[in-house]
Motif scaffolding. Structure first.
Motif, short mmCIF file in Angstrom:
data_model
loop_
_atom_site.label_atom_id
_atom_site.label_comp_id
_atom_site.label_asym_id
_atom_site.label_seq_id
_atom_site.Cartn_x
_atom_site.Cartn_y
_atom_site.Cartn_z
N ILE A 1 0.86 -1.20 0.00
CA ILE A 1 0.00 0.00 0.00
C ILE A 1 0.89 1.24 0.00
CG2 ILE A 1 -1.77 1.27 1.28
CD1 ILE A 1 -2.61 -1.43 2.53
N PRO A 2 0.86 2.04 -1.08
CA PRO A 2 1.78 3.17 -1.20
C PRO A 2 1.78 4.11 0.02
CG PRO A 2 0.67 2.80 -3.29
CD PRO A 2 0.03 1.87 -2.29
N ASP A 3 0.62 4.43 0.55
CA ASP A 3 0.57 5.35 1.69
C ASP A 3 1.24 4.76 2.93
OD1 ASP A 3 -0.59 7.57 0.52
OD2 ASP A 3 -2.64 6.85 0.85
N ILE A 4 1.08 3.46 3.13
CA ILE A 4 1.73 2.80 4.27
C ILE A 4 3.24 2.77 4.06
CG2 ILE A 4 1.91 0.68 5.63
CD1 ILE A 4 -0.74 2.13 6.01
N VAL A 5 3.65 2.50 2.83
CA VAL A 5 5.09 2.50 2.50
C VAL A 5 5.68 3.89 2.74
CG1 VAL A 5 6.78 2.21 0.64
CG2 VAL A 5 4.88 0.59 0.87
N ALA A 6 4.93 4.93 2.36
CA ALA A 6 5.41 6.30 2.53
C ALA A 6 5.57 6.65 4.01
CB ALA A 6 4.45 7.28 1.85
N ILE A 7 4.61 6.24 4.82
CA ILE A 7 4.71 6.49 6.26
C ILE A 7 5.90 5.74 6.85
CG2 ILE A 7 3.56 6.16 8.50
CD1 ILE A 7 0.86 6.42 6.94
N ALA A 8 6.09 4.51 6.39
CA ALA A 8 7.21 3.70 6.87
C ALA A 8 8.54 4.36 6.51
CB ALA A 8 7.13 2.30 6.29
N ASP A 9 8.65 4.85 5.29
CA ASP A 9 9.89 5.51 4.85
C ASP A 9 10.16 6.75 5.70
OD1 ASP A 9 10.23 3.59 2.92
OD2 ASP A 9 9.49 4.82 1.26
N LYS A 10 9.12 7.48 5.99
CA LYS A 10 9.24 8.71 6.79
C LYS A 10 9.82 8.42 8.18
CE LYS A 10 5.88 11.59 9.15
NZ LYS A 10 4.48 12.04 9.11
N HIS A 11 9.41 7.29 8.77
CA HIS A 11 9.85 6.94 10.12
C HIS A 11 11.07 6.02 10.12
CE1 HIS A 11 6.48 8.72 12.41
NE2 HIS A 11 5.72 8.38 11.38
N GLY A 12 11.49 5.57 8.94
CA GLY A 12 12.62 4.66 8.87
C GLY A 12 12.31 3.28 9.42
N VAL A 13 11.06 2.83 9.19
CA VAL A 13 10.63 1.52 9.69
C VAL A 13 9.99 0.73 8.54
CG1 VAL A 13 10.31 2.38 12.04
CG2 VAL A 13 8.37 2.42 10.44
N LEU A 14 9.47 -0.44 8.85
CA LEU A 14 8.84 -1.27 7.82
C LEU A 14 7.34 -0.97 7.72
CD1 LEU A 14 10.47 -4.70 8.78
CD2 LEU A 14 11.09 -3.23 6.85
N PRO A 15 6.73 -1.17 6.54
CA PRO A 15 5.29 -0.99 6.40
C PRO A 15 4.49 -1.85 7.39
CG PRO A 15 6.30 -1.15 4.25
CD PRO A 15 7.37 -1.48 5.24
N THR A 16 4.95 -3.08 7.62
CA THR A 16 4.25 -3.95 8.57
C THR A 16 4.27 -3.35 9.97
OG1 THR A 16 6.30 -5.20 8.81
CG2 THR A 16 4.64 -6.10 7.31
N GLN A 17 5.35 -2.69 10.31
CA GLN A 17 5.45 -2.07 11.64
C GLN A 17 4.50 -0.89 11.77
OE1 GLN A 17 9.82 -1.58 11.52
NE2 GLN A 17 9.89 -2.83 13.39
N VAL A 18 4.34 -0.14 10.69
CA VAL A 18 3.38 0.98 10.68
C VAL A 18 1.96 0.46 10.91
CG1 VAL A 18 2.29 2.75 9.23
CG2 VAL A 18 4.79 2.51 9.26
N ALA A 19 1.61 -0.61 10.17
CA ALA A 19 0.26 -1.17 10.27
C ALA A 19 -0.01 -1.68 11.69
CB ALA A 19 0.08 -2.30 9.27
N LEU A 20 1.00 -2.29 12.29
CA LEU A 20 0.84 -2.78 13.67
C LEU A 20 0.79 -1.63 14.66
CD1 LEU A 20 3.04 -5.93 14.37
CD2 LEU A 20 0.56 -5.71 14.50
N ALA A 21 1.66 -0.65 14.48
CA ALA A 21 1.69 0.49 15.40
C ALA A 21 0.34 1.21 15.42
CB ALA A 21 2.80 1.47 14.99
N TRP A 22 -0.29 1.31 14.25
CA TRP A 22 -1.60 1.96 14.15
C TRP A 22 -2.64 1.23 15.01
CZ3 TRP A 22 -6.15 0.11 11.64
CH2 TRP A 22 -7.17 1.06 11.51
N LEU A 23 -2.61 -0.09 14.98
CA LEU A 23 -3.54 -0.86 15.79
C LEU A 23 -3.20 -0.76 17.27
CD1 LEU A 23 -3.74 -4.10 13.62
CD2 LEU A 23 -5.65 -2.56 14.08
#
Length: 276
Positions: free
Chosen positions: A195-217
């Motif tokens: 998901i491009p938006d999740i990838v973009a958020i991950a890049d911004k924080h220097g983390v993985l997209p999966t970590q962003v999705a989990l952090a959100w939950l």
């Protein structure tokens, strides 16, 4: 690790290890490894055919059983009261434990005596062998019937929940009735990495997209998540998602994603449209 604690007996770490579809020795190794890394919440079920493998890990681990939250579930074809009781006892034997921390009805059945099934579930809590009870995959109207009409002291519901499947109404109901919501398939079967938006958020924080999705939950009140992870790197990555702090811009991007992409809907699933 932060725990979800509520009046209905729950004492559950927000992040757990999902074990489906791991089996046998692979499952045992994955659970032992997770416990060594610091996980204290393991999710299994009779329907996963791996409770014995989880039980072997619990027995072999240096972590005391009392420090580990274990969730298990009864399958939808075992909901007649005597069958439910028998399934629960089999789960205890497989898990090599005198109790489970949370015991769930895995799926609602199509043709069942709901009241008698719920009475049997409540009896397990009253016996002390299920420290807390709940349900999984119940649409909101059915959950409301169990909680309000039957008065069951449910501590949690487990449902599919991720950045592209919303559960706003269900979560609001849980919060108003002192229940936790556990998200399964929290990484949308790893589709979040595409998901491009999740990838973009991950890049911004220097983390993985999966970590962003989990952090959100995990940042959400009363929400837990049980991602499946067999390898050490993935288990650590998921654990480290607890340390990620999203900002309002990130949350707005995630809120704008489509929220109707359900991935788990077997032939015996209930009518999801009801109450969503």
């Amino acid at each position: 690790m932060e725990r979800l604690i509520n009046p209905n007996g729950l004492n559950m770490p927000k992040l757990g290890l999902g074990t489906w579809p791991m089996l046998g020795e692979d499952c045992t190794k994955a659970v032992m490894q997770a416990l060594a890394l610091g996980y204290r919440h393991i999710d299994t079920a009779a329907g996963y055919n791996n409770e014995d493998a989880v039980g072997a890990a619990l027995a072999a681990s240096d972590v005391p059983r009392g420090e580990i939250h274990v969730t298990s579930k009864v399958w939808w074809d075992q909901l007649e009261p005597q069958k439910l009781q028998a399934s629960f006892e089999r789960s205890l034997r497989a898990l090599r434990s005198d109790y489970v921390d949370l015991f769930l009805i895995h799926w609602p059945a199509k043709d069942w005596d709901l009241r008698r099934t719920i009475e049997a579930l409540v009896a397990l809590k009253e016996s002390g062998k299920a420290r807390a009870i709940g349900v999984a995959n119940f649409p909101l109207p059915l959950l409301r019937e169990v909680v309000e009409d039957l008065g069951a002291p449910l501590a949690a519901i487990q449902v599919e929940y991720h950045v592209t499947l919303g559960q706003a109404k269900l979560l609001d109901y849980c919060r108003r009735h002192g229940m936790a919501l556990t998200a399964y398939s929290p990484l949308a079967r790893n589709k979040v990495s595409e998901i491009p938006d999740i990838v973009a958020i991950a890049d911004k924080h220097g983390v993985l997209p999966t970590q962003v999705a989990l952090a959100w939950l995990l940042e959400q009140q009363d929400v837990a998540a049980v991602p499946k992870a067999a390898g050490r790197a993935n288990q650590l990555s998921n654990l480290n998602a607890l340390n990620i702090r999203l900002d309002d811009e990130d949350r707005a991007k995630i809120a704008a994603l489509p929220k109707g992409q359900r991935l788990v809907s077997p032939a015996f699933a209930p009518d999801w449209s009801d109450g969503e």
